[in-house]
Design a protein around this motif. Structure first.
Motif, PDB file in Angstrom:
ATOM      1  N   ARG A   1      12.413  -8.751   2.059  1.00  0.00           N
ATOM      2  CA  ARG A   1      12.546 -10.188   1.778  1.00  0.00           C
ATOM      3  C   ARG A   1      12.145 -11.026   2.992  1.00  0.00           C
ATOM      4  N   ARG A   2      12.603 -10.604   4.166  1.00  0.00           N
ATOM      5  CA  ARG A   2      12.332 -11.386   5.377  1.00  0.00           C
ATOM      6  C   ARG A   2      10.851 -11.382   5.722  1.00  0.00           C
ATOM      7  N   LEU A   3      10.213 -10.222   5.643  1.00  0.00           N
ATOM      8  CA  LEU A   3       8.794 -10.151   5.959  1.00  0.00           C
ATOM      9  C   LEU A   3       7.964 -10.873   4.914  1.00  0.00           C
TER      10      LEU A   3
ATOM     11  N   LEU B   1       3.923 -11.912   5.034  1.00  0.00           N
ATOM     12  CA  LEU B   1       3.318 -10.584   4.960  1.00  0.00           C
ATOM     13  C   LEU B   1       3.283 -10.099   3.512  1.00  0.00           C
ATOM     14  N   ALA B   2       2.322  -9.258   3.199  1.00  0.00           N
ATOM     15  CA  ALA B   2       2.240  -8.607   1.898  1.00  0.00           C
ATOM     16  C   ALA B   2       3.036  -7.309   1.990  1.00  0.00           C
ATOM     17  N   VAL B   3       4.150  -7.233   1.264  1.00  0.00           N
ATOM     18  CA  VAL B   3       5.106  -6.150   1.427  1.00  0.00           C
ATOM     19  C   VAL B   3       5.008  -5.153   0.287  1.00  0.00           C
ATOM     20  N   THR B   4       5.038  -3.876   0.629  1.00  0.00           N
ATOM     21  CA  THR B   4       5.236  -2.801  -0.343  1.00  0.00           C
ATOM     22  C   THR B   4       6.339  -1.893   0.191  1.00  0.00           C
ATOM     23  N   GLY B   5       6.818  -1.001  -0.658  1.00  0.00           N
ATOM     24  CA  GLY B   5       7.891  -0.103  -0.254  1.00  0.00           C
ATOM     25  C   GLY B   5       7.554   1.333  -0.558  1.00  0.00           C
ATOM     26  N   ALA B   6       8.397   2.235  -0.044  1.00  0.00           N
ATOM     27  CA  ALA B   6       8.318   3.652  -0.393  1.00  0.00           C
ATOM     28  C   ALA B   6       9.743   4.152  -0.536  1.00  0.00           C
ATOM     29  N   GLY B   7      10.023   4.827  -1.647  1.00  0.00           N
ATOM     30  CA  GLY B   7      11.377   5.303  -1.910  1.00  0.00           C
ATOM     31  C   GLY B   7      11.369   6.440  -2.907  1.00  0.00           C
ATOM     32  N   ARG B   8      12.551   6.852  -3.316  1.00  0.00           N
ATOM     33  CA  ARG B   8      12.673   7.998  -4.226  1.00  0.00           C
ATOM     34  C   ARG B   8      12.111   7.697  -5.603  1.00  0.00           C
ATOM     35  N   THR B   9      12.216   6.423  -6.043  1.00  0.00           N
ATOM     36  CA  THR B   9      11.795   6.044  -7.387  1.00  0.00           C
ATOM     37  C   THR B   9      10.675   5.016  -7.320  1.00  0.00           C
ATOM     38  N   ALA B  10       9.564   5.296  -7.955  1.00  0.00           N
ATOM     39  CA  ALA B  10       8.434   4.372  -7.977  1.00  0.00           C
ATOM     40  C   ALA B  10       8.734   3.184  -8.878  1.00  0.00           C
ATOM     41  N   ARG B  11       8.278   2.011  -8.463  1.00  0.00           N
ATOM     42  CA  ARG B  11       8.417   0.795  -9.261  1.00  0.00           C
ATOM     43  C   ARG B  11       7.183  -0.076  -9.057  1.00  0.00           C
ATOM     44  N   ASP B  12       6.824  -0.833 -10.070  1.00  0.00           N
ATOM     45  CA  ASP B  12       5.620  -1.674  -9.994  1.00  0.00           C
ATOM     46  C   ASP B  12       5.907  -3.123  -9.635  1.00  0.00           C
ATOM     47  N   ALA B  13       7.124  -3.592  -9.874  1.00  0.00           N
ATOM     48  CA  ALA B  13       7.412  -5.010  -9.656  1.00  0.00           C
ATOM     49  C   ALA B  13       8.826  -5.169  -9.113  1.00  0.00           C
ATOM     50  N   ASP B  14       9.083  -4.565  -7.976  1.00  0.00           N
ATOM     51  CA  ASP B  14      10.403  -4.687  -7.361  1.00  0.00           C
ATOM     52  C   ASP B  14      10.572  -6.102  -6.812  1.00  0.00           C
ATOM     53  N   PRO B  15      11.724  -6.749  -7.024  1.00  0.00           N
ATOM     54  CA  PRO B  15      11.878  -8.140  -6.586  1.00  0.00           C
ATOM     55  C   PRO B  15      11.825  -8.326  -5.076  1.00  0.00           C
ATOM     56  N   ASP B  16      12.150  -7.302  -4.297  1.00  0.00           N
ATOM     57  CA  ASP B  16      12.171  -7.438  -2.839  1.00  0.00           C
ATOM     58  C   ASP B  16      10.988  -6.767  -2.154  1.00  0.00           C
ATOM     59  N   LEU B  17      10.445  -5.722  -2.778  1.00  0.00           N
ATOM     60  CA  LEU B  17       9.447  -4.890  -2.114  1.00  0.00           C
ATOM     61  C   LEU B  17       8.126  -4.799  -2.866  1.00  0.00           C
ATOM     62  N   GLY B  18       8.005  -5.514  -3.960  1.00  0.00           N
ATOM     63  CA  GLY B  18       6.760  -5.440  -4.712  1.00  0.00           C
ATOM     64  C   GLY B  18       6.553  -4.064  -5.302  1.00  0.00           C
ATOM     65  N   VAL B  19       5.419  -3.465  -5.043  1.00  0.00           N
ATOM     66  CA  VAL B  19       5.143  -2.104  -5.495  1.00  0.00           C
ATOM     67  C   VAL B  19       5.895  -1.133  -4.602  1.00  0.00           C
ATOM     68  N   VAL B  20       6.667  -0.236  -5.213  1.00  0.00           N
ATOM     69  CA  VAL B  20       7.367   0.807  -4.474  1.00  0.00           C
ATOM     70  C   VAL B  20       6.693   2.135  -4.782  1.00  0.00           C
ATOM     71  N   HIS B  21       6.158   2.771  -3.748  1.00  0.00           N
ATOM     72  CA  HIS B  21       5.494   4.054  -3.904  1.00  0.00           C
ATOM     73  C   HIS B  21       6.529   5.178  -3.866  1.00  0.00           C
TER      74      HIS B  21
ATOM     75  N   THR C   1      -4.477 -13.872  19.613  1.00  0.00           N
ATOM     76  CA  THR C   1      -3.452 -13.057  18.958  1.00  0.00           C
ATOM     77  C   THR C   1      -3.779 -12.899  17.473  1.00  0.00           C
ATOM     78  N   GLU C   2      -2.901 -12.207  16.763  1.00  0.00           N
ATOM     79  CA  GLU C   2      -3.142 -11.866  15.364  1.00  0.00           C
ATOM     80  C   GLU C   2      -2.266 -12.723  14.447  1.00  0.00           C
ATOM     81  N   PRO C   3      -2.760 -13.059  13.266  1.00  0.00           N
ATOM     82  CA  PRO C   3      -1.884 -13.700  12.275  1.00  0.00           C
ATOM     83  C   PRO C   3      -1.004 -12.654  11.602  1.00  0.00           C
ATOM     84  N   ILE C   4       0.177 -13.071  11.163  1.00  0.00           N
ATOM     85  CA  ILE C   4       0.978 -12.173  10.333  1.00  0.00           C
ATOM     86  C   ILE C   4       0.820 -12.507   8.857  1.00  0.00           C
ATOM     87  N   THR C   5       0.391 -13.717   8.538  1.00  0.00           N
ATOM     88  CA  THR C   5       0.178 -14.076   7.138  1.00  0.00           C
ATOM     89  C   THR C   5      -0.916 -13.192   6.547  1.00  0.00           C
ATOM     90  N   GLY C   6      -0.572 -12.484   5.496  1.00  0.00           N
ATOM     91  CA  GLY C   6      -1.524 -11.588   4.851  1.00  0.00           C
ATOM     92  C   GLY C   6      -1.528 -10.184   5.404  1.00  0.00           C
TER      93      GLY C   6
END
Length: 305
Positions: free
Chosen positions: A138-140, A145-165, A116-121
């Motif tokens: 937060r849960r992932l 897991l290495a988490v990023t997000g996508a939303g209306r507003t870009a951010r570089d250091a979101d506390p829950d999603l890291g980089v938000v595209h 099977t596959e690891p989820i770490t990383g």
């Protein structure tokens, strides 16, 4: 609803009685959030001043008569965040550990060892930066897991999603993810966002998880991509047509997990929905600002009072 009945005269109606009950009503609690009956029943004048829906998504309420009028819309934001995040983590683990295949092989009494596959990383992209998307991030992230997000507003250091595209760069973000999790509201801008072009941008080893709205995905394009092996799998809790018709090819695809719009429904969720509504009813009766007010033009909750 006992508390609500102490605050106001409460009338319970179905779709057939709805049109006759709306004129002169002060407030409406939409319990069946999948019904489209309200659009047909909405009165030309003297409709409710406040409509509350028993869901986080409000796309069924955004018909012209309601959007263009003065009626305030509120939703049940906050109830489903953590349950849906737990569900998404379960789906990620199911894919990584091939649990759906294990269950199928057990039913067939077949012993077949696999790696099977690891989820770490592993890289997860969460599309949608509202409370549900943030809880998923937060849960992932806590699971490794290495988490990023996508939303209306870009951010570089979101506390829950890291980089938000920004959503304008979603295609680039899709190409980097092992898991793409859809938690965005359904709006004219997001409808069909995951189409053939978007799926072609995803990695062939990637999985798509949709806990947002079925309309975010062009289902025929997804079926073609899954059959062709352009992505590795999909876990779908929401669909364009619900219940999912028995004729849908999604039922039979071995790399698809289908669930019946249940990702946020944990024990006690109905009581929580009533609690949120009656809390707002207290505010409505006493003239205080309502919570969870939806920006009807955007299709989701804006700033809170």
């Amino acid at each position: 609803m006992a508390h609500a009945e102490r605050l106001a005269h409460v009338r319970y109606v179905g779709e057939k009685e709805l049109a006759g009950a709306l004129p002169g009503a002060d407030a409406l609690f939409v319990w069946d959030f999948l019904s489209g009956a309200l659009a047909d029943a909405w009165p030309a004048e003297n409709g409710p001043g406040w409509v509350h829906i028993a869901s986080a998504g409000v796309d069924r309420l955004l018909f012209p008569g309601l959007v263009e009028g003065d009626t305030v819309v509120t939703n049940s934001r906050g109830i489903f965040d953590e349950p849906i995040a737990e569900y998404v983590l379960g789906l990620v683990l199911a894919f990584a550990k091939d649990l759906h295949t294990t269950v199928r092989l057990q039913a067939e009494r077949r012993w077949r060892h696999r790696e099977t596959e690891p989820i770490t990383g592993a890289r997860a992209l969460v599309v949608g930066t509202g409370p549900i998307g943030r809880a998923i991030g937060r849960r992932l992230g806590a699971a490794g897991l290495a988490v990023t997000g996508a939303g209306r507003t870009a951010r570089d250091a979101d506390p829950d999603l890291g980089v938000v595209h920004p959503m304008e760069r979603l295609d680039e973000a899709l190409s980097e993810a092992d898991y793409v999790v859809l938690a965005a509201p359904l709006t004219p801008q997001t409808r069909g966002m995951i189409d053939a072009a978007a799926l072609d941008r995803m990695r062939p080893t990637a999985r798509l998880v949709n806990v947002g709205r079925g309309g975010l995905v062009a289902e025929p394009d997804l079926v073609k991509a899954l059959r062709a092996g352009r992505i590795a799998g999909a876990a779908l809790d929401v669909f364009e047509d619900e219940p999912l018709p028995p004729s849908s090819p999604l039922w039979d695809l071995p790399n698809v997990i289908v669930s019946p719009h249940m990702s946020g429904d944990v024990a006690g969720w109905r009581d929580e929905l009533v609690r949120v509504f009656t809390g707002n009813l207290d505010r409505f009766v006493s003239g205080r600002p309502l919570r969870n007010i939806v920006d009807k033009r955007l299709g989701y909750v804006g700033s809170q009072p």
